[in-house]
Design an enzyme around this catalytic site. Structure first.
Site, mmCIF file in Angstrom:
data_model
loop_
_atom_site.group_PDB
_atom_site.id
_atom_site.type_symbol
_atom_site.label_atom_id
_atom_site.label_comp_id
_atom_site.label_asym_id
_atom_site.label_seq_id
_atom_site.Cartn_x
_atom_site.Cartn_y
_atom_site.Cartn_z
ATOM 1 N N HIS A 202 -0.934 11.681 48.261
ATOM 2 C CA HIS A 202 -2.019 12.527 48.766
ATOM 3 C C HIS A 202 -1.840 12.899 50.233
ATOM 4 O O HIS A 202 -2.509 13.786 50.726
ATOM 5 C CB HIS A 202 -3.385 11.888 48.499
ATOM 6 C CG HIS A 202 -3.749 10.763 49.422
ATOM 7 N ND1 HIS A 202 -3.272 9.497 49.266
ATOM 8 C CD2 HIS A 202 -4.556 10.731 50.503
ATOM 9 C CE1 HIS A 202 -3.780 8.734 50.218
ATOM 10 N NE2 HIS A 202 -4.563 9.452 50.994
ATOM 11 N N GLU A 221 -5.646 2.789 60.533
ATOM 12 C CA GLU A 221 -6.954 2.753 59.881
ATOM 13 C C GLU A 221 -7.831 1.721 60.569
ATOM 14 O O GLU A 221 -7.313 0.768 61.157
ATOM 15 C CB GLU A 221 -6.802 2.352 58.414
ATOM 16 C CG GLU A 221 -5.926 3.271 57.612
ATOM 17 C CD GLU A 221 -5.886 2.851 56.155
ATOM 18 O OE1 GLU A 221 -6.740 3.302 55.393
ATOM 19 O OE2 GLU A 221 -5.023 2.026 55.800
ATOM 20 N N HIS A 245 3.633 7.385 51.865
ATOM 21 C CA HIS A 245 2.988 8.273 52.845
ATOM 22 C C HIS A 245 3.816 8.459 54.118
ATOM 23 O O HIS A 245 4.055 9.572 54.566
ATOM 24 C CB HIS A 245 1.621 7.705 53.256
ATOM 25 C CG HIS A 245 0.688 7.462 52.113
ATOM 26 N ND1 HIS A 245 0.660 8.271 51.006
ATOM 27 C CD2 HIS A 245 -0.271 6.520 51.907
ATOM 28 C CE1 HIS A 245 -0.263 7.826 50.171
ATOM 29 N NE2 HIS A 245 -0.839 6.766 50.692
HETATM 30 C C1 BG6 Z 1 -3.771 4.686 50.069
HETATM 31 C C2 BG6 Z 1 -3.581 3.229 50.358
HETATM 32 O O1 BG6 Z 1 -2.685 5.211 49.377
HETATM 33 O O2 BG6 Z 1 -3.932 5.396 51.282
HETATM 34 C C3 BG6 Z 1 -4.770 2.678 51.128
HETATM 35 O O3 BG6 Z 1 -3.445 2.505 49.136
HETATM 36 C C4 BG6 Z 1 -5.003 3.507 52.372
HETATM 37 O O4 BG6 Z 1 -4.585 1.314 51.478
HETATM 38 C C5 BG6 Z 1 -5.060 4.995 52.031
HETATM 39 O O5 BG6 Z 1 -6.260 3.106 52.923
HETATM 40 C C6 BG6 Z 1 -5.109 5.838 53.283
HETATM 41 O O6 BG6 Z 1 -5.433 7.157 52.928
HETATM 42 P P1 BG6 Z 1 -6.198 8.092 53.958
HETATM 43 O O7 BG6 Z 1 -6.232 9.433 53.304
HETATM 44 O O8 BG6 Z 1 -7.545 7.475 54.211
HETATM 45 O O9 BG6 Z 1 -5.349 8.055 55.215
#
Ligand code: BG6
Length: 490
Positions: A202, A221, A245
């Site tokens: 994503h 985060e 990611h």
């Molecule tokens: C997910 C992870 O794929 O991505 C999570 O499993 C993480 O641990 C999340 O919190 C972060 O996504 P975003 O869009 O909030 O940066």
């Protein structure tokens, strides 16, 4: 217009071009794990946004598959509640659910109750979807990916017609190391063609390089492990964030311009970069874990004190790494990446640090050294680009001050709410795999981090950091060794 896509299209300002997207083809969007958290928080709001933007065909329908006993009516009520919750949490103000869109969507939602391993479930799905186009979305725990695809194959559900497609979107985690990722690819490819598989990351749905000294990639985060201790204890920050990611951000930054925007042209370039990553050495890597601290003015426990976590856990909640890319363009330009939970702020960004000017232009003035320029691509929570450079402070004296030039998506485009999944789901519907990962992309991401997995978890290599801080000191030392420092997170 309230949808991000629609608003972007309607506001292509000066010099922009209006590429209106076409409606998706008709078909069923079958969600395995239709009652789960991901579906509620992200997939359904994304589909609602696509409907608001008028991008879904009248022949579109959702089939939710899950184990709970639910009627279509109950499911619709749950979906409505999820959408109300989503629209209530819009950035600036709560916006009511659009009743016209809900009226359109409601009759298009159906439910199949069934076990993911039972052939009967697939028989029921087949009865509902008939010969239409289908996207099967695997929003389930990773252990079900293989079995669901096997069953889909046995039931004949992934056979494409002359004019109809059958596609499968696979969530992460895609494997837990290189060999399991290869094994999963092999298993899926027994039933599906590569072009039917859409491995989703994503981060690639979020909107948003030869004078470069180095690049810093941050995915920070403030949240802790939340209710996911069981998953996270055996996963950790490395597996959870890096091969997927973070590697996608790295590949997007470092890849050569593709010869076209065809999915494979883009994915070839990404794989080349990932394949060129120099094998990591232990001194390139910092593993950290959060200790108690203060986040947003509130005291929070350390990772080992979180419910469901082993009080002696060696699982990392933070990783910092130095990657080198062995190709002509990037030789000598390190990529420092860091990601962690319970840090000083929520911030994902790519910072490109340019080299300092080679000689002091302002001889015999107090300005004998210019600070390097930095371009920061902000991915979240704000989306935009900032250029940081020095400017002369007005006045007779020659003094320099740091300034920032900022482009902010929300300011420029009147941005609606989006989950990041809209673009990806829509792309799958129209068969554009550019932002999805091919088998070799996934494997190259795992290959780059496999040395760290092979070294195993070891108490000596775990650096602690206070929750709410900038991360462990060892991560600062990683850059200090190269006479560099991280940009501040908080
Ligand atoms: C997910 C992870 O794929 O991505 C999570 O499993 C993480 O641990 C999340 O919190 C972060 O996504 P975003 O869009 O909030 O940066």
């Amino acid at each position: 217009m309230e949808n991000i896509i629609a608003s972007a299209i309607s506001q292509v300002g000066d010099g922009g071009q209006d590429y209106s997207p076409r409606r998706s083809p008709p078909g069923s969007f079958v969600i395995f794990g239709g009652g789960g958290d991901l579906t509620r928080r992200l997939l359904l709001p994304a589909i609602y946004n696509l409907a608001c933007a008028g991008l879904l065909d009248d022949g579109f329908g959702i089939v939710a598959v899950d184990r709970a006993e639910l009627s279509d009516e109950q499911l619709r009520q749950n979906v409505r509640a999820a959408l109300e919750d989503f629209t209530a949490r819009r950035r600036a103000e709560a916006v009511p659910l659009r009743e016209d869109v809900w009226e359109w969507m409601q009759p298009r939602i159906r439910y199949v109750r069934g076990d993911f391993e039972e052939p009967q479930t697939y028989h029921d799905i087949a009865g509902m979807v008939g010969e239409q186009n289908c996207i099967f979305y695997l929003a389930v725990a990773a252990r079900f990916f293989g079995p669901i695809v096997d069953r889909l194959g046995e039931a004949g559900l992934v056979r494409e017609g002359r004019h109809t497609f059958r596609r499968v979107i696979v969530e992460k985690p895609f494997g837990s190391d290189l060999s399991s990722a290869i094994a999963l690819n092999t298993r899926l490819l027994r039933t599906l063609d590569e072009q039917q598989i859409y491995r989703i990351d994503h981060y690639l749905g979020k909107e948003t390089v030869q004078n470069i000294d180095h690049v810093q990639i941050t995915a920070a985060e403030t949240v802790g492990v939340e209710q996911r201790a069981r998953f996270y204890e055996s996963t950790g920050a490395l597996r959870d964030m890096v091969p997927n990611h973070v590697m996608q951000l790295l590949a997007m930054t470092a890849m050569e311009a593709p010869i076209s925007f065809e999915a494979d042209a883009v994915r070839n370039e990404k794989t080349k970069v990932l394949d060129a990553i120099h094998p990591l050495a232990p001194s390139d890597v910092v593993r950290g874990q959060y200790a108690p601290g203060v986040v947003g003015g509130k005291e929070v426990p350390g990772y080992r004190q979180e419910p469901g976590v082993d009080p002696h856990s060696l699982t990392e909640t933070y990783m910092a790494m130095k990657f080198r890319i062995d190709n002509w363009r990037w030789a000598g330009v390190p990529f420092y990446v860091r990601t962690g939970k319970r840090l000083a702020a929520r911030k994902t960004e790519i910072a490109i640090h340019f080299k300092s000017a080679p000689y002091a232009l302002f001889r015999d003035t107090p300005v004998d050294r210019l600070t390097p320029n930095i371009m920061v691509i902000h991915i979240q929570p704000t989306e935009g680009v900032t250029l940081q450079f020095s400017a002369k402070v007005p006045g007779p004296a020659v003094r320099l001050g740091g300034v920032r030039m900022k482009f902010d998506y929300a300011e420029w485009f009147s941005e609606g709410p989006s989950t990041g999944y809209e673009t990806l789901i829509y792309d799958c519907m129209i068969g554009d795999a550019t932002l999805f990962q091919r088998a070799d992309n996934i494997e190259a991401g795992w290959r780059a981090v496999q040395p760290v997995l092979d070294w195993g978890q070891d108490a000596r290599s775990l650096a602690f950091y206070a929750a709410g801080s900038e991360g462990p000191e060892a991560a600062d030392a990683l850059l200090a060794r190269d006479h560099r420092h991280w940009l501040k997170i908080g």
